[in-house]
Design an enzyme around this catalytic site. Structure first.
Site, PDB file in Angstrom:
ATOM      1  N   GLU A 101      77.618  14.405 -17.772  1.00 20.35           N
ATOM      2  CA  GLU A 101      76.840  14.562 -18.866  1.00 20.35           C
ATOM      3  C   GLU A 101      77.522  13.982 -20.004  1.00 20.35           C
ATOM      4  O   GLU A 101      78.661  14.615 -20.098  1.00 20.35           O
ATOM      5  CB  GLU A 101      76.073  15.847 -19.109  1.00 20.35           C
ATOM      6  CG  GLU A 101      75.591  16.383 -17.957  1.00 20.35           C
ATOM      7  CD  GLU A 101      75.313  17.987 -18.246  1.00 20.35           C
ATOM      8  OE1 GLU A 101      74.855  18.385 -19.289  1.00 20.35           O
ATOM      9  OE2 GLU A 101      75.676  18.768 -17.229  1.00 20.35           O
TER      10      GLU A 101
ATOM     11  N   ARG B  67      68.993  11.248 -16.361  1.00 20.77           N
ATOM     12  CA  ARG B  67      68.203  11.646 -17.485  1.00 20.77           C
ATOM     13  C   ARG B  67      68.801  11.413 -18.727  1.00 20.77           C
ATOM     14  O   ARG B  67      70.160  11.163 -19.041  1.00 20.77           O
ATOM     15  CB  ARG B  67      68.344  13.030 -17.266  1.00 20.77           C
ATOM     16  CG  ARG B  67      67.506  13.871 -18.312  1.00 20.77           C
ATOM     17  CD  ARG B  67      67.143  15.534 -17.679  1.00 20.77           C
ATOM     18  NE  ARG B  67      66.611  15.996 -19.227  1.00 20.77           N
ATOM     19  CZ  ARG B  67      65.484  15.603 -19.512  1.00 20.77           C
ATOM     20  NH1 ARG B  67      64.459  15.307 -18.709  1.00 20.77           N
ATOM     21  NH2 ARG B  67      64.687  16.305 -20.407  1.00 20.77           N
TER      22      ARG B  67
ATOM     23  N   TYR C  38      68.305  12.184 -23.234  1.00 23.64           N
ATOM     24  CA  TYR C  38      67.445  13.107 -24.001  1.00 23.64           C
ATOM     25  C   TYR C  38      68.164  13.399 -25.104  1.00 23.64           C
ATOM     26  O   TYR C  38      69.518  12.875 -25.191  1.00 23.64           O
ATOM     27  CB  TYR C  38      67.159  14.245 -23.389  1.00 23.64           C
ATOM     28  CG  TYR C  38      68.418  15.348 -22.782  1.00 23.64           C
ATOM     29  CD1 TYR C  38      69.058  16.235 -23.341  1.00 23.64           C
ATOM     30  CD2 TYR C  38      68.862  14.813 -21.587  1.00 23.64           C
ATOM     31  CE1 TYR C  38      70.033  16.869 -23.007  1.00 23.64           C
ATOM     32  CE2 TYR C  38      69.844  15.545 -20.960  1.00 23.64           C
ATOM     33  CZ  TYR C  38      70.399  16.555 -21.811  1.00 23.64           C
ATOM     34  OH  TYR C  38      71.612  17.402 -21.051  1.00 23.64           O
TER      35      TYR C  38
ATOM     36  N   ASP D 280      70.117  15.808 -27.611  1.00 21.94           N
ATOM     37  CA  ASP D 280      70.644  17.490 -27.912  1.00 21.94           C
ATOM     38  C   ASP D 280      71.345  17.481 -29.286  1.00 21.94           C
ATOM     39  O   ASP D 280      72.637  16.890 -29.368  1.00 21.94           O
ATOM     40  CB  ASP D 280      71.634  17.397 -26.804  1.00 21.94           C
ATOM     41  CG  ASP D 280      72.201  18.888 -26.671  1.00 21.94           C
ATOM     42  OD1 ASP D 280      71.836  19.733 -27.196  1.00 21.94           O
ATOM     43  OD2 ASP D 280      73.256  18.968 -25.830  1.00 21.94           O
TER      44      ASP D 280
ATOM     45  N   GLU E 160      72.124  12.341 -25.216  1.00 13.57           N
ATOM     46  CA  GLU E 160      72.978  12.920 -24.102  1.00 13.57           C
ATOM     47  C   GLU E 160      72.441  11.964 -22.779  1.00 13.57           C
ATOM     48  O   GLU E 160      71.148  12.143 -22.544  1.00 13.57           O
ATOM     49  CB  GLU E 160      72.884  14.204 -23.888  1.00 13.57           C
ATOM     50  CG  GLU E 160      73.632  14.654 -22.735  1.00 13.57           C
ATOM     51  CD  GLU E 160      74.139  16.304 -22.732  1.00 13.57           C
ATOM     52  OE1 GLU E 160      74.491  16.920 -21.503  1.00 13.57           O
ATOM     53  OE2 GLU E 160      73.950  16.843 -23.869  1.00 13.57           O
TER      54      GLU E 160
ATOM     55  N   TRP F  75      65.444  18.312 -11.852  1.00 14.99           N
ATOM     56  CA  TRP F  75      66.212  17.819 -10.903  1.00 14.99           C
ATOM     57  C   TRP F  75      66.159  18.379  -9.558  1.00 14.99           C
ATOM     58  O   TRP F  75      66.554  17.467  -8.622  1.00 14.99           O
ATOM     59  CB  TRP F  75      67.870  18.671 -11.480  1.00 14.99           C
ATOM     60  CG  TRP F  75      68.440  17.966 -12.670  1.00 14.99           C
ATOM     61  CD1 TRP F  75      68.385  18.733 -13.978  1.00 14.99           C
ATOM     62  CD2 TRP F  75      69.052  16.505 -12.754  1.00 14.99           C
ATOM     63  NE1 TRP F  75      68.887  17.693 -14.985  1.00 14.99           N
ATOM     64  CE2 TRP F  75      69.179  16.512 -14.089  1.00 14.99           C
ATOM     65  CE3 TRP F  75      69.048  15.509 -12.062  1.00 14.99           C
ATOM     66  CZ2 TRP F  75      70.055  15.484 -14.906  1.00 14.99           C
ATOM     67  CZ3 TRP F  75      69.841  14.418 -12.579  1.00 14.99           C
ATOM     68  CH2 TRP F  75      70.294  14.402 -13.785  1.00 14.99           C
TER      69      TRP F  75
END
Length: 479
Positions: free
Chosen positions: A8, A66, A68, A70, A75, A435
């Protein structure tokens, strides 16, 4: 590698003087909206994931990963990868997603995304988190955890991204930091911000290992090791070493081959001491009262990996060979690691610039150069102007595969999830994607508890089931 791994990455956003009055959180939101609305890179969330992730805050991608928002940052979480080459490729795919968005929006000259971990102006940090799937039966006794912490504290000698200066964050008990000598340059961007060895509460008590037990898989079989200590690397070679060597240590842990005499007296203090040591001797204190150099620690782990893991795969042999090459070069020839180890590359660039301009370490230009090293735009990022040696250059080139934004790994659960993402892009069914599961509504769910399975057939059967289209089901707008 043969271990499910993911990264990540939180990206900083840098605005030019042409955008003086724009909130720095505006462009991350614009890019997120562009990727899900116009580029159709994935499906936006229709539901709350938690109180900080409302509908429209992000979603899953066509490559199984993914993206998004944050706390103001974009991220990107890579899809689950089984092999080292794939993991590094999909880590770079996050850079491609963001940079291609800026180009499409006509903002690449005014807005930059920075793949680093510190804000020099505010002292804030943002993370690069590593996730490793492990066997549930793996023993995490205090001696084993202590040995793992020793590896993680010392690996920064080849995984650190380097930084100008220092930060002095408050400890968890909020005692004022003690006055410290000025640090010109250090190995790691995260070292100053790690205040605990193992802890669950991430945001205000960053630990080397996050203790939250959230496997995102069948909890009876698996656990997920979540690491907060790592830097974001510009060098794909450094990313490979970071992930690959850590995977080696976890294999030794699961097989009961870790040494029992390599436990640090204080892993957090050692992390900071190694990062800040200007002599590059990197001496640390062990729990038994002895001292040892970080380089010697890494050689001990390397020799154990060589003994127990050599010839298990071609990828493992590549990793063991290059791990040894880097450890030898750290002792004898830093120049051979330019373009491969980020802190060495950055320090070389900074010192070259300082010499040509007759500057000292306290000059503000150096912080600007520090940031531009991490600019993901190949036309502007200083990392891209460095020419590494043949060994490093070949790896860095081999993992840059354009177009993986819309293609998932073919040998993990990400493959089935990506099929679901593509399906839900073109229908009006209410859906939930996680997930470890997908759902068409609250009554119909497919659990995908084994990340080693693709679930392609199961997902196809699940999506092919006839369902009435709800008249109230409409796609949520991105916010």
């Amino acid at each position: 590698m043969d271990r499910i791994v993911g990264i990540e990455t939180e990206y900083g956003c840098l605005l030019s003087e042409q955008e003086p009055n724009v909130n720095s959180e505006l462009w991350p939101a614009k890019v997120k909206n562009y990727l899900f609305r116009q580029a159709r890179a994935g499906t936006i969330d229709l539901h709350y994931r938690d109180y900080e992730e409302p509908p429209g805050n992000g979603g899953f991608l066509l490559n199984g990963g993914r993206l998004y928002l944050d706390m103001g940052h974009i991220e990107y979480a890579s899809p689950e990868c089984l092999h080292l080459h794939d993991l590094v490729t999909y880590d770079l795919t996050g850079d491609e997603l963001l940079q291609s968005s800026l180009i499409a929006l006509g903002a690449e000259g005014r807005v930059s995304f920075i793949k680093n971990n510190v804000d020099h102006h505010t002292g804030a940090t943002f993370g690069c988190h590593e996730n490793y799937l492990m066997k549930r039966e793996a023993q995490f006794t205090p001696p084993i955890l202590g040995t793992l912490l020793t590896f993680l504290a010392t690996r920064q000698i080849f995984t650190g991204a380097g930084r100008v200066g220092q930060s002095n964050p408050l400890a968890f008990d909020f005692e004022p930091p003690q006055p410290e000598a000025q640090i010109n340059f250090q190995l790691s961007q995260r070292a100053d911000h790690i205040v605990n060895d193992i802890y669950q509460w991430v945001q205000f008590n960053r630990a080397i290992i996050n203790a939250r037990d959230e496997p995102l898989a069948d909890y009876r079989k698996y656990r997920r090791l979540h690491l907060l200590i790592g830097d974001s690397n510009m060098s794909p070679f450094a990313t490979a070493l970071k992930i690959g060597t850590t995977s080696c240590i976890l294999s030794l842990l699961e097989e009961g081959h870790l040494p029992r005499n390599l436990v640090l007296a204080d892993a957090v203090q050692s992390t900071r001491d190694i990062s800040r040591d200007p002599t590059e001797r990197w001496i640390v204190d062990l729990e038994d009262g002895k001292t040892i150099g970080a380089l010697d620690v890494q050689w001990e782990f390397h020799q154990l990996a060589q003994k127990y893991l050599c010839n298990t795969s071609a990828e493992m042999n590549w990793l063991l060979e290059n791990w040894g090459f880097v450890l030898e070069a750290l002792a004898q020839n830093h120049q051979s690691l330019i373009g491969g180890v980020d802190w060495i590359t950055k320090k070389w660039l900074l010192e070259t610039f300082m010499e040509s301009e007759k500057l000292n370490w306290d000059h503000p230009w150096l912080q600007s150069i520090d940031l531009e090293y991490h600019n993901i735009d190949p036309a502007r990022g200083l990392f891209f102007g460095v020419t590494p040696g043949k060994r490093i250059a070949e790896w860095n080139s081999s993992v840059r595969r354009p177009g993986m934004t819309h293609v998932s790994p073919l040998n993990t659960r990400a493959s089935g999830r990506a099929r679901a993402v593509a399906f839900f892009q073109n229908c009006n069914f209410p859906y939930v994607i996680n997930w470890d599961s997908i759902a068409c509504d609250s009554r119909d769910c497919l659990v995908m508890g084994d990340p080693f399975q693709t679930y392609n057939d199961a997902v196809d059967r699940f999506l092919a089931k006839p369902r009435p289209i709800s008249p109230s089901s409409t796609e949520v707008d991105c916010v």
